[in-house]
Design a protein around this motif. Sequence first.
Motif, PDB file in Angstrom:
ATOM      1  N   SER A  18      -0.834  -5.397  -1.636  1.00 49.68           N
ATOM      2  CA  SER A  18      -0.073  -4.511  -0.770  1.00 49.68           C
ATOM      3  C   SER A  18      -1.042  -3.838   0.191  1.00 49.68           C
ATOM      4  O   SER A  18      -2.264  -3.959   0.050  1.00 49.68           O
ATOM      5  N   LYS A  20      -1.041  -0.326   3.299  1.00 44.24           N
ATOM      6  CA  LYS A  20      -0.282   0.699   4.014  1.00 44.24           C
ATOM      7  C   LYS A  20      -0.078   0.362   5.488  1.00 44.24           C
ATOM      8  O   LYS A  20       0.898   0.782   6.097  1.00 44.24           O
ATOM      9  N   GLN A  46       5.419  -1.300   0.168  1.00 39.30           N
ATOM     10  CA  GLN A  46       4.292  -0.368   0.132  1.00 39.30           C
ATOM     11  C   GLN A  46       3.722  -0.088   1.522  1.00 39.30           C
ATOM     12  O   GLN A  46       2.840   0.754   1.674  1.00 39.30           O
ATOM     13  N   GLY A  77       8.191   2.600  -3.122  1.00 33.02           N
ATOM     14  CA  GLY A  77       7.550   2.808  -1.836  1.00 33.02           C
ATOM     15  C   GLY A  77       8.566   3.324  -0.823  1.00 33.02           C
ATOM     16  O   GLY A  77       9.304   4.280  -1.076  1.00 33.02           O
TER      17      GLY A  77
END
Length: 251
Positions: A18, A20, A46, A77
């Motif tokens: 994952s 950001k 995420q 998330g």
Amino acid sequence: MKPTFLNCEKPLLTLLFSGKDPDEIRETVNRGIQDGAEAFCLQTCQMDARYHNPEIYGEIFTAMGNRPVYVTNYRKGVNEGVSDQKIADGLLELAESGATLCDVMGDLFDPQPGEMTCRPEAVRKQKDLIEKLHETGAEVIISSHVLHFLPADEVLDIALSQQERGADIVKIVTGASSMDEQLENLRITHLLKKDLKVPFLFLSGGQCEIHRRIGPMLGCCMYLCSLDDTGEPVPVQPMLRKVKAIRDNWT
């Protein structure tokens, strides 16, 4: 068109990760390619909300090169508290943006422990979504995260139900709290290979080191791997470079 997750000669080395933002994701992708990743599994839920759009998806998928892309869009998330319909719409947008394989939770439209619903209305909506995903050219994996040990007949019941709903790949995650249960999961892997008409991914948590490393050589269609032994997700996902050595030297 990216290569398929279906009908591969060997279980694909798939990096599960994952990130950001797109820069973090591209950095991980580049490291994965260096270590031999043949496919990627991106946990899109995420990503920060501002990056959830077709343009960013396209850039990320392009960075993965000519490798199949598996995407998940679970209830965590950015999806915490949102409707299952919005999650389904997100999967469609990912498919339209170039994702190869889209993960439909087995309890989508009717959240249940173990992520498997039998409610007719929810099943109908899942089938409708799967049809729409197929129309985009995407493949579909149905997943049920049970997260505890199940006997063989219950695993097979879930698998056959997922197959009936239109899954191109069946995915079930159980567990093992002892070596006996881990060895039974290896036997169940063999049974799934015999009884299913579609590829499958059968995983377990808990005591699962042997199952996670040998299961794909008994029939699972892919390895889900991490980049190293200290990063996420650990300790369940085996390290990409180590699993590559196991698979490439399996006789």
